[in-house]
Write a protein that holds these residues in place. Sequence first.
Motif, mmCIF file in Angstrom:
data_model
loop_
_atom_site.group_PDB
_atom_site.id
_atom_site.type_symbol
_atom_site.label_atom_id
_atom_site.label_comp_id
_atom_site.label_asym_id
_atom_site.label_seq_id
_atom_site.Cartn_x
_atom_site.Cartn_y
_atom_site.Cartn_z
ATOM 1 N N MET A 161 0.832 -1.210 0.000
ATOM 2 C CA MET A 161 0.000 0.000 0.000
ATOM 3 C C MET A 161 0.864 1.258 0.000
ATOM 4 O O MET A 161 0.383 2.341 -0.242
ATOM 5 C CB MET A 161 -0.898 0.023 1.251
ATOM 6 N N TRP A 162 2.145 1.122 0.365
ATOM 7 C CA TRP A 162 3.006 2.291 0.489
ATOM 8 C C TRP A 162 4.253 2.144 -0.364
ATOM 9 O O TRP A 162 5.129 1.338 -0.060
ATOM 10 C CB TRP A 162 3.403 2.492 1.953
ATOM 11 N N ASP A 163 4.329 2.895 -1.464
ATOM 12 C CA ASP A 163 5.524 2.885 -2.314
ATOM 13 C C ASP A 163 6.555 3.800 -1.684
ATOM 14 O O ASP A 163 6.344 4.997 -1.556
ATOM 15 C CB ASP A 163 5.178 3.376 -3.717
ATOM 16 N N GLY A 181 4.899 7.694 14.104
ATOM 17 C CA GLY A 181 4.882 8.611 15.251
ATOM 18 C C GLY A 181 4.179 7.996 16.460
ATOM 19 O O GLY A 181 4.497 8.311 17.601
ATOM 20 N N GLN A 182 3.230 7.084 16.187
ATOM 21 C CA GLN A 182 2.538 6.402 17.301
ATOM 22 C C GLN A 182 3.541 5.693 18.206
ATOM 23 O O GLN A 182 3.421 5.738 19.432
ATOM 24 C CB GLN A 182 1.560 5.346 16.749
ATOM 25 N N ILE A 183 4.508 5.009 17.572
ATOM 26 C CA ILE A 183 5.500 4.254 18.358
ATOM 27 C C ILE A 183 6.356 5.237 19.180
ATOM 28 O O ILE A 183 6.604 5.031 20.368
ATOM 29 C CB ILE A 183 6.397 3.403 17.431
ATOM 30 N N TYR A 203 5.900 10.880 2.510
ATOM 31 C CA TYR A 203 6.479 10.766 1.158
ATOM 32 C C TYR A 203 6.175 9.396 0.567
ATOM 33 O O TYR A 203 6.351 8.374 1.237
ATOM 34 C CB TYR A 203 7.995 10.961 1.229
ATOM 35 N N ARG A 204 5.743 9.403 -0.677
ATOM 36 C CA ARG A 204 5.541 8.114 -1.350
ATOM 37 C C ARG A 204 6.039 8.204 -2.778
ATOM 38 O O ARG A 204 5.885 9.228 -3.436
ATOM 39 C CB ARG A 204 4.063 7.714 -1.346
ATOM 40 N N ASN A 205 6.597 7.116 -3.215
ATOM 41 C CA ASN A 205 7.179 7.057 -4.552
ATOM 42 C C ASN A 205 6.077 6.806 -5.582
ATOM 43 O O ASN A 205 5.937 5.716 -6.105
ATOM 44 C CB ASN A 205 8.228 5.938 -4.567
ATOM 45 N N LEU A 217 0.635 15.965 3.242
ATOM 46 C CA LEU A 217 0.488 16.041 4.695
ATOM 47 C C LEU A 217 -0.459 14.964 5.205
ATOM 48 O O LEU A 217 -1.384 14.576 4.501
ATOM 49 C CB LEU A 217 -0.080 17.406 5.079
ATOM 50 N N GLN A 218 -0.179 14.529 6.400
ATOM 51 C CA GLN A 218 -1.146 13.692 7.101
ATOM 52 C C GLN A 218 -1.302 14.224 8.518
ATOM 53 O O GLN A 218 -0.400 14.876 9.045
ATOM 54 C CB GLN A 218 -0.657 12.233 7.204
ATOM 55 N N VAL A 219 -2.447 13.951 9.101
ATOM 56 C CA VAL A 219 -2.594 14.176 10.540
ATOM 57 C C VAL A 219 -3.070 12.864 11.137
ATOM 58 O O VAL A 219 -4.120 12.334 10.780
ATOM 59 C CB VAL A 219 -3.590 15.307 10.865
ATOM 60 N N PHE A 260 -2.178 -2.030 11.509
ATOM 61 C CA PHE A 260 -1.889 -1.545 12.862
ATOM 62 C C PHE A 260 -3.142 -1.311 13.696
ATOM 63 O O PHE A 260 -3.055 -0.840 14.827
ATOM 64 C CB PHE A 260 -1.053 -0.259 12.799
ATOM 65 N N THR A 261 -4.316 -1.593 13.132
ATOM 66 C CA THR A 261 -5.547 -1.462 13.926
ATOM 67 C C THR A 261 -6.392 -2.723 13.780
ATOM 68 O O THR A 261 -6.360 -3.389 12.743
ATOM 69 C CB THR A 261 -6.381 -0.251 13.449
ATOM 70 N N GLU A 262 -7.141 -3.025 14.831
ATOM 71 C CA GLU A 262 -8.040 -4.178 14.794
ATOM 72 C C GLU A 262 -9.161 -3.956 15.794
ATOM 73 O O GLU A 262 -8.890 -3.908 16.990
ATOM 74 C CB GLU A 262 -7.256 -5.452 15.110
ATOM 75 N N ALA A 315 -6.835 4.968 16.944
ATOM 76 C CA ALA A 315 -5.956 5.791 16.114
ATOM 77 C C ALA A 315 -6.707 6.149 14.843
ATOM 78 O O ALA A 315 -7.668 5.475 14.468
ATOM 79 C CB ALA A 315 -4.674 5.032 15.766
ATOM 80 N N PHE A 316 -6.285 7.237 14.234
ATOM 81 C CA PHE A 316 -6.867 7.586 12.928
ATOM 82 C C PHE A 316 -5.820 8.336 12.112
ATOM 83 O O PHE A 316 -4.826 8.835 12.671
ATOM 84 C CB PHE A 316 -8.139 8.427 13.082
ATOM 85 N N GLY A 317 -6.023 8.345 10.814
ATOM 86 C CA GLY A 317 -5.098 9.069 9.949
ATOM 87 C C GLY A 317 -5.873 9.734 8.837
ATOM 88 O O GLY A 317 -6.714 9.115 8.192
ATOM 89 N N MET A 318 -5.602 11.045 8.644
ATOM 90 C CA MET A 318 -6.354 11.780 7.618
ATOM 91 C C MET A 318 -5.406 12.603 6.756
ATOM 92 O O MET A 318 -4.277 12.879 7.141
ATOM 93 C CB MET A 318 -7.388 12.686 8.268
HETATM 94 N N1 DAH Z 1 -1.416 5.279 7.958
HETATM 95 C C1 DAH Z 1 -2.573 5.088 7.123
HETATM 96 C C2 DAH Z 1 -2.248 5.478 5.699
HETATM 97 O O1 DAH Z 1 -1.322 6.213 5.473
HETATM 98 C C3 DAH Z 1 -3.731 5.919 7.615
HETATM 99 C C4 DAH Z 1 -4.255 5.380 8.884
HETATM 100 C C5 DAH Z 1 -5.274 4.466 8.903
HETATM 101 C C6 DAH Z 1 -3.730 5.773 10.116
HETATM 102 C C7 DAH Z 1 -5.779 3.952 10.066
HETATM 103 C C8 DAH Z 1 -4.237 5.291 11.294
HETATM 104 C C9 DAH Z 1 -5.272 4.339 11.251
HETATM 105 O O2 DAH Z 1 -3.761 5.630 12.494
HETATM 106 O O3 DAH Z 1 -5.759 3.840 12.422
HETATM 107 O O4 DAH Z 1 -2.896 5.054 4.806
#
Ligand code: DAH
Length: 347
Positions: A161-163, A181-183, A203-205, A217-219, A260-262, A315-318
């Motif tokens: 999922m991540w290049d 950053g969570q770790i 950054y992604r290729n 950017l991500q938060v 990383f989530t379940e 956790a969440f990522g946007m």
């Molecule tokens: N890291 C994920 C991404 O870049 C986004 C993400 C999804 C972050 C779920 C999270 C999460 O913390 O719980 O696609």
Amino acid sequence: MPDATPLEALATLETQGLAELASAAAEEVAVRAWNTKYFGDKGMVKAALAGIGKVAKEERAAYGQAANKVKVALETAYAVALEVAQEAALQKSLTTDSIDVTLPGRQLSPGKLHPATQILHKIYGIFADLGFQVYRTREIESDELNFELLNMPEHHPARDMWDTFFTQTPGQILRTHTSPGQIHVMRERCPEPIRVILPGMCYRNEAISTRSEIQFLQVEGLVIGEGVTMADLKGTLTAFARRMFGPDRQIRIRSSYFPFTEPSIEVDIDWPKDDPNRDRLTKGTGWLEILGAGMVHPIVLRNGGYDPDKVTGFAFGMGPQRMLMLQHAIDDIRLFWGNDLRFLRQF
Ligand code: DAH
């Protein structure tokens, strides 16, 4: 006529010098030019002082004294002339170039924050009200933190999922998301509870296109504590969506997968019915995905130092740029880092 004696020559130098200085007529440029002519490296005074070598031995003492007197006389005259010239210039500028205080002032062009910074500030504000701190971590990350400790061992298919961009230092990469950053924050705060957002560049290729950039950017958000549940996650995200997109927004939760989530979820918001772009943006469904989230995986909790039997977390990522694109119908993500003022000035 016999040649002038050395002492006569000195006297002439003095009278000539004073006369020329007088005719420089209070003009600073001319006065300075005079100084170069007399006191410059190849100036006449220097030459006269050096001329002592050619003077007969018995006359040298007298010559030296006289030469010094001439030098001091000319120097003093110069200092006075320069001051007079500068004073004259000042008087002139005060009278002829006087300031017209009735002229309008010069327009200042105040800078502005970049739209991406503006939306980050808005996000910080919303989460600050919900009790979240901002926690920053590094952009150059280890493979271990970016993947392994987030429950993606080497060869894990989810890595697709991540290049990734690799550096020349083995194991050091540009982070592909803010999740490592969570770790960092868990290892620093353990065993305390956590409530932070982790903003920053990722950054992604990718092949650059209107929809993907190699930097964005991500938060990230992370909450850890005793008894934290999915209901807390839902409440937090609902509050966020309403502050961000409008008080009537509904959120919809779909099941998803992140290592990383379940369980993992994806969160949509309903798009305002009166927005003419609604159908196009939501592909006719009325719902639009805004972020990924979930309950922190026990393995990740353990990697951060926490005991998954005692605490839980969400956790969440946007992607804030994506949110801006939605809000302003921006159709090309490359505009963000393109430095085109015609775009940037609209915010
Ligand atoms: N890291 C994920 C991404 O870049 C986004 C993400 C999804 C972050 C779920 C999270 C999460 O913390 O719980 O696609």
